[in-house]
Design a protein around this motif. Structure first.
Motif, PDB file in Angstrom:
ATOM      1  N   ALA A   1      61.503  39.033  24.674  1.00 53.41           N
ATOM      2  CA  ALA A   1      61.407  39.088  26.130  1.00 53.41           C
ATOM      3  C   ALA A   1      59.967  38.787  26.537  1.00 53.41           C
ATOM      4  O   ALA A   1      59.041  38.846  25.720  1.00 53.41           O
ATOM      5  CB  ALA A   1      61.818  40.470  26.639  1.00 53.41           C
TER       6      ALA A   1
ATOM      7  N   ARG B   1      56.991  39.143  30.067  1.00 54.44           N
ATOM      8  CA  ARG B   1      56.703  39.701  31.383  1.00 54.44           C
ATOM      9  C   ARG B   1      55.314  39.271  31.839  1.00 54.44           C
ATOM     10  O   ARG B   1      54.442  38.969  31.011  1.00 54.44           O
ATOM     11  CB  ARG B   1      56.785  41.228  31.369  1.00 54.44           C
TER      12      ARG B   1
ATOM     13  N   ARG C   1      59.619  38.784  34.917  1.00 52.37           N
ATOM     14  CA  ARG C   1      60.056  39.101  33.550  1.00 52.37           C
ATOM     15  C   ARG C   1      61.253  38.224  33.196  1.00 52.37           C
ATOM     16  O   ARG C   1      61.896  37.625  34.071  1.00 52.37           O
ATOM     17  CB  ARG C   1      60.464  40.572  33.446  1.00 52.37           C
TER      18      ARG C   1
ATOM     19  N   TRP D   1      63.662  36.362  29.513  1.00 56.02           N
ATOM     20  CA  TRP D   1      63.953  36.235  28.089  1.00 56.02           C
ATOM     21  C   TRP D   1      63.248  35.034  27.482  1.00 56.02           C
ATOM     22  O   TRP D   1      63.060  34.010  28.150  1.00 56.02           O
ATOM     23  CB  TRP D   1      65.451  36.074  27.853  1.00 56.02           C
TER      24      TRP D   1
ATOM     25  N   TRP E   1      67.477  43.929  29.524  1.00 61.29           N
ATOM     26  CA  TRP E   1      66.808  44.195  30.793  1.00 61.29           C
ATOM     27  C   TRP E   1      67.835  44.870  31.699  1.00 61.29           C
ATOM     28  O   TRP E   1      68.886  44.291  31.983  1.00 61.29           O
ATOM     29  CB  TRP E   1      66.329  42.915  31.465  1.00 61.29           C
TER      30      TRP E   1
ATOM     31  N   HIS F   1      68.416  46.534  35.439  1.00 64.10           N
ATOM     32  CA  HIS F   1      67.855  46.585  36.788  1.00 64.10           C
ATOM     33  C   HIS F   1      68.491  47.729  37.572  1.00 64.10           C
ATOM     34  O   HIS F   1      69.731  47.832  37.636  1.00 64.10           O
ATOM     35  CB  HIS F   1      68.116  45.272  37.522  1.00 64.10           C
TER      36      HIS F   1
ATOM     37  N   THR G   1      62.996  47.709  37.078  1.00 63.28           N
ATOM     38  CA  THR G   1      63.593  47.064  35.909  1.00 63.28           C
ATOM     39  C   THR G   1      62.897  47.557  34.648  1.00 63.28           C
ATOM     40  O   THR G   1      61.676  47.627  34.591  1.00 63.28           O
ATOM     41  CB  THR G   1      63.468  45.539  36.005  1.00 63.28           C
ATOM     42  N   GLU G   2      63.686  47.878  33.628  1.00 64.54           N
ATOM     43  CA  GLU G   2      63.147  48.444  32.389  1.00 64.54           C
ATOM     44  C   GLU G   2      63.750  47.708  31.200  1.00 64.54           C
ATOM     45  O   GLU G   2      64.920  47.306  31.217  1.00 64.54           O
ATOM     46  CB  GLU G   2      63.503  49.924  32.294  1.00 64.54           C
ATOM     47  N   LEU G   3      62.920  47.524  30.151  1.00 66.00           N
ATOM     48  CA  LEU G   3      63.415  46.926  28.922  1.00 66.00           C
ATOM     49  C   LEU G   3      63.980  48.025  28.023  1.00 66.00           C
ATOM     50  O   LEU G   3      63.301  49.009  27.730  1.00 66.00           O
ATOM     51  CB  LEU G   3      62.294  46.195  28.191  1.00 66.00           C
TER      52      LEU G   3
ATOM     53  N   THR H   1      65.222  53.123  26.498  1.00 61.89           N
ATOM     54  CA  THR H   1      64.056  52.356  26.912  1.00 61.89           C
ATOM     55  C   THR H   1      63.181  52.031  25.699  1.00 61.89           C
ATOM     56  O   THR H   1      62.995  52.853  24.811  1.00 61.89           O
ATOM     57  CB  THR H   1      63.231  53.106  27.964  1.00 61.89           C
TER      58      THR H   1
ATOM     59  N   LEU I   1      72.121  43.715  34.853  1.00 60.90           N
ATOM     60  CA  LEU I   1      71.571  43.792  33.508  1.00 60.90           C
ATOM     61  C   LEU I   1      71.815  42.499  32.772  1.00 60.90           C
ATOM     62  O   LEU I   1      72.693  41.704  33.149  1.00 60.90           O
ATOM     63  CB  LEU I   1      72.185  44.945  32.713  1.00 60.90           C
TER      64      LEU I   1
ATOM     65  N   TYR J   1      70.707  34.794  26.875  1.00 60.32           N
ATOM     66  CA  TYR J   1      71.392  36.083  26.904  1.00 60.32           C
ATOM     67  C   TYR J   1      72.827  35.974  26.388  1.00 60.32           C
ATOM     68  O   TYR J   1      73.469  34.929  26.471  1.00 60.32           O
ATOM     69  CB  TYR J   1      71.395  36.675  28.314  1.00 60.32           C
TER      70      TYR J   1
END
Length: 232
Positions: free
Chosen positions: A62, A64, A76, A78, A122, A124, A129-131, A147, A166, A208
């Protein structure tokens, strides 16, 4: 720790710059400019970019854009396996580069154990948004994703928010069999089947294995997000 080459071309309809480095797997690694070794914000401050096309060597990855001072993440996405990136798929919302911004990559290798995979996502929510990640996932075994940095379940990291979308990336050749969201009592809230990722037959994207947008799922305390995958 293992390493691999990560690279990303950032630009617009008139110019682009290549950022690359030997990235350490499992951590966010800075990618400086390939020619001057300058960071993104130093190299093209105030430039507007609308394209991000990047690659990793083997496994998954990924990227960012983050402000080095405030840690605010502005964009952010891929990375794709070498030689399988796509210019059209690299379109991003226009972004004006701030002087303190840098571009980073987060990669993982191909799992070295048979019938196991590494996976990133990812996710949302209305909180941001968090990996998420999970490593060494055994084939056809329902496994929770947490996470990547804090190792928190979605019910902790995104409590009292709404999941809006996501996307999931499995290591090269892997397949998402299904994705599921469970409440604190173990009840199934939401579930969907997944797919392969190009160049594997059946894949629709080089980036993805699964993508969902426009969701409106409330996240409660104790919720868990789980996946089932299969290796190449």
């Amino acid at each position: 720790m293992t390493t691999q080459t990560a690279a990303i071309s950032l630009g617009n309809n008139q110019m682009s710059k290549m950022f690359t480095a030997t990235a350490t797997d499992g951590v966010w690694s800075n990618l400086p400019d390939s020619l001057s070794s300058s960071n993104l914000g130093i190299l093209i401050p105030s430039a507007t970019i609308n394209r991000a096309v990047g690659t990793y060597s083997a496994g998954l990855g990924a990227w960012r854009i983050i402000n080095a001072q405030t840690l605010a993440v502005s964009r952010r996405g891929w990375l794709a396996h070498d030689e399988y990136s796509c210019y059209s798929s690299g379109a991003i919302a226009p972004h004006r580069v701030a002087p303190n911004e840098i571009v980073q990559a987060y990669c993982q290798p191909v799992d070295g154990t048979a019938n196991q995979s590494n996976v990133l996502a990812w996710i949302h929510t209305s909180k941001g948004t968090e990996l998420y990640e999970t490593l060494d996932v055994v084939d056809s075994t329902l496994t929770e994703m947490k996470t990547a940095l804090q190792n928190q379940s979605i019910g902790d990291a995104a409590f009292n928010s709404t999941m809006t979308g996501l996307s999931i990336q499995v290591e090269d050749g892997g397949q998402v069999i299904g994705v599921s969201l469970y409440d604190s009592a173990g009840g199934l809230v939401w579930s969907m089947p997944g797919n392969f990722r190009m160049p594997a037959p059946g894949g629709v994207s080089a980036y993805y294995n699964f993508k969902a947008e426009g969701l409106g799922i409330p996240i409660g305390k104790g919720f868990t997000f789980k996946i089932t995958v299969k290796t190449a």
